[in-house]
Motif scaffolding. Structure first.
Motif, PDB file in Angstrom:
ATOM      1  N   LYS A 140       0.705  -1.330   0.012  1.00 56.46           N
ATOM      2  CA  LYS A 140       0.121   0.038   0.069  1.00 56.46           C
ATOM      3  C   LYS A 140       0.739   1.087   0.032  1.00 56.46           C
ATOM      4  O   LYS A 140       0.374   2.287  -0.082  1.00 56.46           O
ATOM      5  N   PHE A 141       2.247   1.131   0.145  1.00 52.64           N
ATOM      6  CA  PHE A 141       3.124   2.358   0.168  1.00 52.64           C
ATOM      7  C   PHE A 141       3.347   2.819  -1.160  1.00 52.64           C
ATOM      8  O   PHE A 141       3.880   1.824  -1.924  1.00 52.64           O
ATOM      9  N   SER A 142       2.898   3.797  -1.473  1.00 51.47           N
ATOM     10  CA  SER A 142       3.279   4.333  -2.730  1.00 51.47           C
ATOM     11  C   SER A 142       4.534   5.408  -2.830  1.00 51.47           C
ATOM     12  O   SER A 142       5.066   5.628  -1.673  1.00 51.47           O
ATOM     13  N   SER A 143       4.861   6.211  -3.732  1.00 50.07           N
ATOM     14  CA  SER A 143       5.611   7.206  -3.586  1.00 50.07           C
ATOM     15  C   SER A 143       5.440   8.391  -2.490  1.00 50.07           C
ATOM     16  O   SER A 143       6.491   8.842  -1.914  1.00 50.07           O
ATOM     17  N   PHE A 144       4.305   8.700  -2.242  1.00 49.65           N
ATOM     18  CA  PHE A 144       3.884   9.712  -1.285  1.00 49.65           C
ATOM     19  C   PHE A 144       4.319   9.304   0.168  1.00 49.65           C
ATOM     20  O   PHE A 144       4.880   9.900   0.874  1.00 49.65           O
ATOM     21  N   THR A 445      18.836  10.360  -2.508  1.00 49.23           N
ATOM     22  CA  THR A 445      18.358  10.215  -3.655  1.00 49.23           C
ATOM     23  C   THR A 445      16.778   9.620  -3.546  1.00 49.23           C
ATOM     24  O   THR A 445      16.005   9.786  -4.529  1.00 49.23           O
ATOM     25  N   MET A 446      16.554   8.875  -2.576  1.00 43.87           N
ATOM     26  CA  MET A 446      15.278   8.048  -2.514  1.00 43.87           C
ATOM     27  C   MET A 446      14.167   9.269  -2.186  1.00 43.87           C
ATOM     28  O   MET A 446      12.914   9.325  -2.730  1.00 43.87           O
ATOM     29  N   MET A 447      14.566  10.335  -1.528  1.00 48.69           N
ATOM     30  CA  MET A 447      13.815  11.408  -1.345  1.00 48.69           C
ATOM     31  C   MET A 447      13.459  12.164  -2.399  1.00 48.69           C
ATOM     32  O   MET A 447      12.328  12.458  -2.715  1.00 48.69           O
ATOM     33  N   GLU A 448      14.294  12.569  -3.363  1.00 51.34           N
ATOM     34  CA  GLU A 448      14.266  13.358  -4.516  1.00 51.34           C
ATOM     35  C   GLU A 448      13.397  12.594  -5.705  1.00 51.34           C
ATOM     36  O   GLU A 448      12.308  12.947  -6.124  1.00 51.34           O
ATOM     37  N   GLU A 449      13.581  11.230  -5.556  1.00 48.25           N
ATOM     38  CA  GLU A 449      12.909  10.586  -6.600  1.00 48.25           C
ATOM     39  C   GLU A 449      11.385  10.211  -6.270  1.00 48.25           C
ATOM     40  O   GLU A 449      10.597  10.321  -7.222  1.00 48.25           O
ATOM     41  N   ASN A 450      11.094   9.839  -4.854  1.00 45.45           N
ATOM     42  CA  ASN A 450       9.559   9.713  -4.330  1.00 45.45           C
ATOM     43  C   ASN A 450       9.103  11.277  -4.572  1.00 45.45           C
ATOM     44  O   ASN A 450       7.533  11.410  -4.921  1.00 45.45           O
ATOM     45  N   PHE A 451       9.670  12.235  -4.330  1.00 49.58           N
ATOM     46  CA  PHE A 451       9.022  13.416  -4.302  1.00 49.58           C
ATOM     47  C   PHE A 451       8.481  14.055  -5.993  1.00 49.58           C
ATOM     48  O   PHE A 451       7.485  14.199  -6.094  1.00 49.58           O
ATOM     49  N   VAL A 452       9.658  13.782  -6.772  1.00 50.99           N
ATOM     50  CA  VAL A 452       9.279  14.256  -8.144  1.00 50.99           C
ATOM     51  C   VAL A 452       8.204  13.066  -8.819  1.00 50.99           C
ATOM     52  O   VAL A 452       7.195  13.629  -9.251  1.00 50.99           O
ATOM     53  N   THR A 453       8.297  11.686  -8.233  1.00 55.47           N
ATOM     54  CA  THR A 453       7.182  10.958  -8.906  1.00 55.47           C
ATOM     55  C   THR A 453       5.885  11.181  -8.298  1.00 55.47           C
ATOM     56  O   THR A 453       4.787  11.260  -9.077  1.00 55.47           O
ATOM     57  N   SER A 454       5.654  11.761  -7.088  1.00 49.49           N
ATOM     58  CA  SER A 454       4.616  12.035  -6.484  1.00 49.49           C
ATOM     59  C   SER A 454       4.022  13.109  -7.046  1.00 49.49           C
ATOM     60  O   SER A 454       2.862  13.401  -7.241  1.00 49.49           O
ATOM     61  N   MET A 455       4.827  14.183  -7.493  1.00 48.71           N
ATOM     62  CA  MET A 455       4.213  15.540  -7.880  1.00 48.71           C
ATOM     63  C   MET A 455       3.962  15.423  -9.304  1.00 48.71           C
ATOM     64  O   MET A 455       2.825  15.860  -9.847  1.00 48.71           O
ATOM     65  N   ILE A 456       4.495  14.289  -9.952  1.00 54.41           N
ATOM     66  CA  ILE A 456       3.909  13.957 -11.500  1.00 54.41           C
ATOM     67  C   ILE A 456       2.558  13.317 -11.443  1.00 54.41           C
ATOM     68  O   ILE A 456       1.518  13.441 -12.095  1.00 54.41           O
ATOM     69  N   LYS A 457       2.529  12.319 -10.466  1.00 56.48           N
ATOM     70  CA  LYS A 457       1.092  11.739 -10.313  1.00 56.48           C
ATOM     71  C   LYS A 457       0.048  12.746  -9.904  1.00 56.48           C
ATOM     72  O   LYS A 457      -1.226  12.399 -10.373  1.00 56.48           O
ATOM     73  N   ASP A 459      -0.267  15.946 -10.709  1.00 49.39           N
ATOM     74  CA  ASP A 459      -0.231  17.032 -11.486  1.00 49.39           C
ATOM     75  C   ASP A 459       0.063  18.478 -10.501  1.00 49.39           C
ATOM     76  O   ASP A 459      -0.449  19.308 -10.916  1.00 49.39           O
ATOM     77  N   GLY A 460       1.156  17.949  -9.869  1.00 47.27           N
ATOM     78  CA  GLY A 460       1.681  19.471  -9.267  1.00 47.27           C
ATOM     79  C   GLY A 460       1.055  19.727  -7.872  1.00 47.27           C
ATOM     80  O   GLY A 460       1.317  20.892  -7.234  1.00 47.27           O
ATOM     81  N   ASP A 461       0.053  19.022  -7.375  1.00 52.06           N
ATOM     82  CA  ASP A 461      -0.781  19.520  -6.179  1.00 52.06           C
ATOM     83  C   ASP A 461      -0.148  18.810  -4.965  1.00 52.06           C
ATOM     84  O   ASP A 461      -0.065  17.515  -4.709  1.00 52.06           O
ATOM     85  N   PRO A 462       0.589  19.631  -4.066  1.00 52.17           N
ATOM     86  CA  PRO A 462       1.323  19.115  -2.820  1.00 52.17           C
ATOM     87  C   PRO A 462       0.211  18.525  -1.758  1.00 52.17           C
ATOM     88  O   PRO A 462       0.532  17.839  -0.864  1.00 52.17           O
ATOM     89  N   LEU A 463      -1.130  18.881  -1.874  1.00 51.75           N
ATOM     90  CA  LEU A 463      -1.995  18.602  -0.791  1.00 51.75           C
ATOM     91  C   LEU A 463      -2.246  17.041  -0.775  1.00 51.75           C
ATOM     92  O   LEU A 463      -2.580  16.363   0.152  1.00 51.75           O
ATOM     93  N   PHE A 465       0.144  15.070  -0.637  1.00 53.21           N
ATOM     94  CA  PHE A 465       0.895  14.350   0.539  1.00 53.21           C
ATOM     95  C   PHE A 465       0.290  14.222   1.719  1.00 53.21           C
ATOM     96  O   PHE A 465       0.729  13.548   2.727  1.00 53.21           O
ATOM     97  N   PHE A 466      -0.759  14.995   1.875  1.00 59.73           N
ATOM     98  CA  PHE A 466      -1.323  15.016   3.432  1.00 59.73           C
ATOM     99  C   PHE A 466      -2.811  14.528   3.354  1.00 59.73           C
ATOM    100  O   PHE A 466      -3.462  14.105   4.435  1.00 59.73           O
ATOM    101  N   THR A 467      -3.274  13.850   2.080  1.00 58.43           N
ATOM    102  CA  THR A 467      -4.687  13.523   2.072  1.00 58.43           C
ATOM    103  C   THR A 467      -4.751  11.899   2.173  1.00 58.43           C
ATOM    104  O   THR A 467      -5.770  11.222   2.372  1.00 58.43           O
ATOM    105  N   ARG A 468      -3.689  11.175   1.732  1.00 59.50           N
ATOM    106  CA  ARG A 468      -3.585   9.597   1.834  1.00 59.50           C
ATOM    107  C   ARG A 468      -3.537   9.236   3.240  1.00 59.50           C
ATOM    108  O   ARG A 468      -2.496  10.051   4.085  1.00 59.50           O
ATOM    109  N   PRO A 469      -4.215   8.403   3.569  1.00 57.74           N
ATOM    110  CA  PRO A 469      -4.467   7.955   5.151  1.00 57.74           C
ATOM    111  C   PRO A 469      -2.866   7.672   5.771  1.00 57.74           C
ATOM    112  O   PRO A 469      -2.469   8.266   6.887  1.00 57.74           O
TER     113      PRO A 469
END
Length: 500
Positions: A140-144, A445-457, A459-463, A465-469
């Motif tokens: 259940k763990f994704s890039s976020f 490196t892990m932090m950067e990759e997961n951050f960029v991947t999450s932002m692509i998923k 569409d640039g909405d940072p919220l 990161f806080f809405t998934r349980p």
């Protein structure tokens, strides 16, 4: 597991050939772990060609035993010489070495041995009882979630050691800067390579770690003309003395470290290194005596030592159930499983139940065997303390050079250990801790990759990161660690104002 399957698995493990393989692999793992620059992953890779000629159970048993022993054995040179044998031991190297300087080497080594074995047994029990359920949770763990998990580890980095928070933050940022070097970024764009093709693949962690711990210590010895401390000729006593007292005093840190190590091990790509660093940071954060950390305090060794060994068993959970490696060791082990027709996946419990439960039993045997063989290794290794330092230091330098060269068979590794050795020496002489810098390289490196991947998923909405349980809970834990000093200060002020 039926009685028939249990007896069949037990018979496979108690086979004299399998027991001989376990014993020889244990000695090999202890030897590799004691040599700075050689890692548990390298021990696994070196065993793979030998496993070609073995049946399934002894082949996997060799890997399981060698890696468990190597992770513990890395504590020995860390405590005696301030040179971690493996990256997983680096988190509490300063702690154990300072205990040695205070004449508590047997306590540091005993804690590393006993609580590593307990942590390994804890992770094994969790693996046996909850493999399918925990592996499903890990999926259940994704890039976020991974992003917050890494930030949680980085947040704890500033509390490692007894340096000021500002200097720890600067050291962490330097580590993150080093992590940016090379092509290991989402855009695959070369950064900070200065035209050097050797930097295209980034900075190797092992030469950097050996340089920052070993070479800096050698430079400190060269520049320090004062008489050597008494510990250089002392005799190590009974390493098991006082362990029962530590077990009673730090039972909750032990459980916390074992549980955290197992959970981190389940996360693909994490491994014992990350488990050790995060557990040490959490230990100091929730300790009743945080001011003692960095001065030679055994609590960090208890919790972090249990975490790095429990993570080994945790990493096997997604590897066995879904074929997803939890770390580099299980990535190699998965190849061996396929080679032996033990294809990872949910059906492995149906198609090869006796083999898979035999592997579970090997984990138990390996961690129990760690205690007597670990004691023997400590007794042999402590002879180092009676060797003249002017003979010992050149020998250590030789091992460091050989180990760094052996990684890629290149002189570049030797160049790296010298560069980072000088850099660490300058940092420590000015009060900057090196531990946060190494953690920054491990997780950057892990932090950067997961951050960029999450932002692509998103569409640039940072919220998002806080809405998934799960991500929300990890974000709350991260913010709690960051704001804990402020909350503690406000609490003290409030109690002072309400006091009569």
């Amino acid at each position: 597991m039926t009685t028939a399957v249990f007896l069949q698995a037990l018979g496979l493990v108690l086979d004299p050939y399998v027991l001989l393989v376990i014993f020889c692999s244990a000695l090999f793992g202890l030897f590799v772990g004691c040599i700075p620059g050689l890692t548990a992953t390298m021990a696994t890779a070196l065993l793979v060609p030998i496993t070609f000629f073995m049946p399934p159970v002894p082949a996997v048993a060799a890997i399981v035993t060698a890696t468990a022993m190597a992770i513990f054995a890395g504590d020995i040179p860390g405590a005696l010489l301030r040179i971690p044998g493996t990256p997983a031991s680096a988190a509490y190297t300063d702690e154990s070495y300072r205990m040695t300087l205070k004449g508590q080497a047997e306590l540091a080594l005993g804690a590393g041995l006993i609580f590593s074995a307990i942590g390994g047994l804890f992770g094994t029990v969790v693996m046996i009882l909850f493999s399918p359920a925990l592996a499903e949770f890990a999926l259940k763990f994704s890039s976020f979630e991974y992003f917050w998990l890494v930030v949680l580890g980085l947040a704890g980095a500033v509390f490692i050691g007894n340096a000021s928070v500002l200097k720890a933050c600067i050291s962490l940022l330097l580590g993150l800067l080093v992590a940016c070097i090379g092509l290991e970024n989402p855009a695959a764009h070369p950064r900070f390579t200065f035209g050097l093709p050797q930097l295209m693949s980034g900075v190797e962690l092992i030469p950097m770690m050996v340089g920052m711990f070993a070479i800096s210590e050698l430079l400190r010895y060269i520049t320090n003309m004062e008489p050597q401390p008494v510990m250089a000729v002392q005799k190590i006593g009974n390493i098991f003395s006082g362990m029962w007292g530590l077990l009673k005093t730090y039972r909750w840190p032990l459980v916390r470290g074992s549980a955290l190590g197992t959970v981190i091990g389940i996360q693909p790509g994490s491994g014992a290194d990350m488990a050790s660093w995060m557990s040490y940071a959490v230990s100091k954060k929730f300790s009743r005596e945080p001011e003692k950390f960095g001065t030679g305090h055994v609590e960090g060794i208890v919790e972090s030592g249990a975490a790095n060994n429990s993570s080994l068993a945790g990493a096997w959970i997604p590897a066995i159930v879904f074929g997803i490696p939890g770390d580099t060791i299980t990535a190699i082990a998965i190849g061996v499983l396929y080679l032996k027709n033990m294809n990872p996946g949910p059906t492995i419990f149906v198609n090869n139940p006796e083999n898979i439960y035999a592997i579970f039993m090997v984990f138990i045997v390996a961690n129990l065997l760690m205690i007597p063989l670990g004691w023997m290794t400590v007794k042999i290794a402590t002879k180092i303390l009676r060797v003249a330092r002017n003979l010992l230091m050149p020998t250590i330098l030789l091992f460091c050079i050989v180990g760094s060269f052996a990684i890629n068979n290149s002189v570049w590794g030797v160049t790296l250990i010298l560069f980072f050795g000088v850099a660490a020496f300058v940092l420590e002489e000015n009060g900057f801790p090196v531990a946060p810098a190494i953690l920054g390289v491990v997780l950057g490196t892990m932090m950067e990759e997961n951050f960029v991947t999450s932002m692509i998923k998103s569409d640039g909405d940072p919220l998002v990161f806080f809405t998934r349980p799960i991500a929300m809970w990890l974000a709350m834990a991260t913010l709690l660690i960051l704001l804990w000093p402020v909350l503690a200060w406000l609490n003290r002020r409030l109690r002072g104002a309400l006091a009569p």
